[in-house]
Structure formats: C-alpha cells, structure tokens
Scaffold this active site. Structure first.
Site, PDB file in Angstrom:
ATOM      1  N   THR A 171       0.825  -1.211   0.000  1.00  0.00           N
ATOM      2  CA  THR A 171       0.000   0.000   0.000  1.00  0.00           C
ATOM      3  C   THR A 171       0.857   1.259   0.000  1.00  0.00           C
ATOM      4  O   THR A 171       0.436   2.292  -0.524  1.00  0.00           O
ATOM      5  CB  THR A 171      -0.923   0.036   1.240  1.00  0.00           C
TER       6      THR A 171
ATOM      7  N   GLY B 256      12.296 -10.390   4.295  1.00  0.00           N
ATOM      8  CA  GLY B 256      11.122  -9.526   4.399  1.00  0.00           C
ATOM      9  C   GLY B 256      11.063  -8.780   5.717  1.00  0.00           C
ATOM     10  O   GLY B 256      10.014  -8.279   6.113  1.00  0.00           O
TER      11      GLY B 256
ATOM     12  N   ASP C 109       9.616   1.016   5.134  1.00  0.00           N
ATOM     13  CA  ASP C 109      10.712   0.404   5.881  1.00  0.00           C
ATOM     14  C   ASP C 109      11.597   1.453   6.543  1.00  0.00           C
ATOM     15  O   ASP C 109      11.993   1.312   7.704  1.00  0.00           O
ATOM     16  CB  ASP C 109      11.552  -0.470   4.944  1.00  0.00           C
TER      17      ASP C 109
HETATM   18  C1  GLA Z   1       9.015  -3.887   0.605  1.00  0.00           C
HETATM   19  C2  GLA Z   1       9.164  -2.409   0.317  1.00  0.00           C
HETATM   20  C3  GLA Z   1       8.140  -1.603   1.121  1.00  0.00           C
HETATM   21  C4  GLA Z   1       6.736  -2.158   0.908  1.00  0.00           C
HETATM   22  C5  GLA Z   1       6.699  -3.655   1.093  1.00  0.00           C
HETATM   23  C6  GLA Z   1       5.376  -4.259   0.713  1.00  0.00           C
HETATM   24  O1  GLA Z   1       9.349  -4.158   1.926  1.00  0.00           O
HETATM   25  O2  GLA Z   1      10.451  -1.974   0.646  1.00  0.00           O
HETATM   26  O3  GLA Z   1       8.239  -0.253   0.773  1.00  0.00           O
HETATM   27  O4  GLA Z   1       6.250  -1.782  -0.331  1.00  0.00           O
HETATM   28  O5  GLA Z   1       7.700  -4.312   0.330  1.00  0.00           O
HETATM   29  O6  GLA Z   1       4.371  -3.796   1.550  1.00  0.00           O
END
Ligand code: GLA
Length: 397
Positions: free
Chosen positions: A36, A126, A173
């Site tokens: 999002t 992740g 992030d």
């Molecule tokens: C990665 C990207 C974030 C976000 C997520 C999905 O972590 O760095 O900015 O888009 O994927 O929510």
C-alpha cells in the site's frame, strides 16, 4: 557486540583506529498494509529487536570504507561525490553508497568515515535488513559530519535514497526504522509521511516465521515487486482516463467511496489482472484502518481476521504469495493464532501471526516442528517472538 569487543574488532580492520560513534537501526515486521505504501495508502508495522549496528570513526578526507563482521560481505570503499557510481547490481555496498549520495546532495557532507557493520536481522527475509543498513549508514555519516536532519524529512530522504539499489519501493521500511517506538506499532501515512504510535495490548504477541525462501530487495523478488508498482499505476491511470471525476491518487479514491463501490465501478474499465491488483490495494488500505481500531480496542480476534483477509488478498489478487508462505499461515492458524499473513513484499520471506502471549511458545513450537524440522531448516533461528522496539539511534562512545 559489547563496546570493548566492538572497538577491538574495529581497530583490527582499520589500522588501529578507534570508533567514536555507535549506531543501531532495527528491522521491522509489517502487521498489515502490504503493497500500500507506494500507492500512498497507510501501513501498520513495528520495529523489532533484531537490528543492524555500526561502529563508526569519522575521517578527515572524503573516503568511506565499509567492513562487515560477516565475512560473506567484502570490504567496500568509495569517495563522497554528488554522483556516486553504484557497485554491481545486488552488491551490499550500494546501501552505503545510496546513503552517502543522498547526504552529499541534500546536506553537502564532505567527511567520510570508517564503518564496521554487524547485525542480526535475517537477510532477504522480508524484515527489512537492507533498509536498516541504509538508515544506519545514513545516521553514521550524518553524525560523522555533525549534521542534523529532522526525522520525518530523513524518512522521506532514506526512502528515496533506496531507489539507488534499483527497487521502486515505498517509504514504509525507512519510516518505521527511524520512527519505531518500544511497545507500539505505527500507523504510517505517506505524501507527506506522518505517523501515529498505537500501543500494543499487553497480552498480544506477534510471531514471525521464516519460510527459508530468500526474497531480497536487490535480488529476484525485485522484478516482481517493480512490476506490481507499474500495474498499480496503470490501473489508476486507466480509471482516471475513463472516470471524469476520478481523483488523482489512491488516497483520494478511498476517501470518496467504499472498497465495494470502487471495485464495482472499476470492473468495467480494468482487465482481470489490473482489477485484482486494484482490489487488493483499496481493500488493504481499508484493512489498515480497521486493524488500527481493533488494536486500540484490544480486539485480537478482529485483528487476526483482518490479517487472514490480507493474506488471502495478497495470495489471490496480488499474486505475491507462494506455497511455503501459504503453508506457514495454515500451521500458525491451526496452532491457535488469531490470524496470520505473509509480511513484507512476499515472494518468499516471512509470515507474521498474532497470538495470545500465553500461547506464543506453543505456536512457535508448532511451527518449528510442522514446517521447519521436516525440511531440515534451522528451527531455532527461523521462528521469533517479536518485541516492538525503538527506532534507530546514534550515540557517542
Ligand atoms: C518492501 C518495500 C516496502 C513495501 C513492502 C510491501 O518491503 O520496501 O516499501 O512496499 O515491500 O508492503
């Protein structure tokens, strides 16, 4: 690494120099609100106890030298100039270069530094190890140059800087890494970035389980990720072209109509794939609002149901799950979690599950024995009970 050990490790690598700055930058787990952020809709992550740490000694010249305690990452060196040529694609040193170039351009920094990096954020899982590295390098170079930049501006700058590595990621992030607060998750909004800390109910725990499938930002997952960002933009452009009164952003769209209304109207304009991408984005934005309310009310079953719906949407509409993540969420739920979903960009990496504190160890054990042990994966380090941590900081040692 304790200070004495850090100083010795540093001196051994950098001609007996002594670090004067210590930086820490946490990884994160996103509780809900996936894919999002780059669409301008909110996210709901928390910073976790796993972090990147840097010991830093400022230099008099403009050289930046970066070493890693982990021998898989070779020493990197470069000079501070306004346009810094990247290392090869996927090179870990590009995160330091991204930070450096941004700070030369924004703040005119001229002093380089010797940096020794270590950390325990699982890589390509992740949990945002790469943004933690970029933020840590940024804070180290800022402090080395005795420059201060306000936190929310830094969140935006770091988000943009990360495009240097080739991912068109959103700002989640970097924002949570800089803005995290112990005991809280953050609802973060974008354009401009702003956030609200929501207190975690005392008896809630978030369990993170690694699928063992690597999903690094600078690796294979990047293509899939970047493709999603283009699809979302295209969907919005098509709607804009055919709906005369259509607002220009997703954020405006969701304030004018419900998810059901939006999807109903989009059906005649978008093809199957774009419609599914669109449905994920607008429904996920609404789930963040609902999840915030559920956390404030201490309503774990509701929060868990929203996590389950998020996973289904990421799997069926956004096509970023995989059999391993789907299996993990099933194990988590059957072991008693209120809800579980993939977290981060997907394509591998981790799941996150909401459990009652008293149930956490049981769920952790179930995941290890049902998923990790049969695959011969290191069960101990693959499952973690997350603790909501403070954001990044730098101190003088
Ligand atoms: C990665 C990207 C974030 C976000 C997520 C999905 O972590 O760095 O900015 O888009 O994927 O929510």
């Amino acid at each position: 690494m304790n200070d004495e050990h850090a100083i010795r490790a540093f001196s051994a690598r950098f001609e007996r120099r002594v670090p004067t700055l210590a930086v820490r930058a946490p990884g994160r787990v996103n509780l809900i609100g996936e894919h999002t952020d780059y669409n301008g809709l909110p996210v709901f992550p928390m910073a976790i106890q796993r972090e990147v740490r840097i010991a830093c000694a400022p230099r008099r010249d403009a050289s930046v030298r970066v070493e890693n305690v982990d021998a898989r990452f070779e020493r990197r060196e470069f000079v501070l100039v306004p346009e810094i040529t990247p290392f090869a694609r996927g090179d870990w040193g590009n995160y330091a270069k991204a930070a450096a170039q941004m700070l030369v351009q924004r703040a005119g920094i001229t002093r380089g530094a010797d940096l020794l990096v270590e950390g325990d954020v699982p890589l390509a899982a992740g949990l945002s190890s790469s943004s933690a590295l970029l933020v840590a390098c940024t804070l180290a170079l800022l402090a080395a140059n005795e420059v201060e930049i306000e936190r929310t501006e830094l969140m935006e700058l770091c988000a943009r800087a990360e495009r240097y590595v080739g991912t068109h990621s959103g700002g989640m992030d970097q924002a949570i890494c800089l803005g995290g607060r112990a005991g809280h998750a953050l609802v973060i909004d974008f354009a401009p970035v702003r956030f609200e800390a929501v207190r975690m109910p005392d008896d809630w725990r978030f369990v993170i389980a690694d699928s063992g499938l690597k999903a690094g930002k600078s690796g294979a997952a990047r293509e899939g990720y970047n493709a999603r960002t283009v699809e979302c933009r295209t969907a919005l452009e098509r709607l804009r072209a055919s709906w005369k009164e259509t607002p220009t952003t997703y954020a405006e769209l969701v304030t004018h109509a419900t998810t059901g209304e939006l999807v109903g109207r989009a059906r005649s304009v978008l093809d199957d794939v774009l419609l599914r991408r669109f449905r994920h984005v607008v429904s996920e934005g609404a789930r963040v609002d609902a999840a915030r309310a559920a956390m404030l009310a201490g309503d774990a079953p509701r929060f868990g149901a929203l996590m389950n719906a998020s996973h289904a949407s990421l799997r069926d509409d956004y096509d970023v799950s995989c059999p391993e993540l789907d299996e993990l969420v099933v194990h988590a739920r059957s072991a008693g979690a209120f809800g579980a979903r993939l977290t981060g960009a997907g394509f591998g990496g981790c799941i996150v599950a909401l459990v009652r504190a008293s149930e956490a160890e049981r769920v952790v054990h179930a995941l290890r024995t049902r998923y990790h042990a049969p695959r011969g994966l290191e069960a101990e380090s693959s499952v973690l009970v997350a603790r909501a941590a403070d954001g990044a900081d730098v101190r003088t040692v």
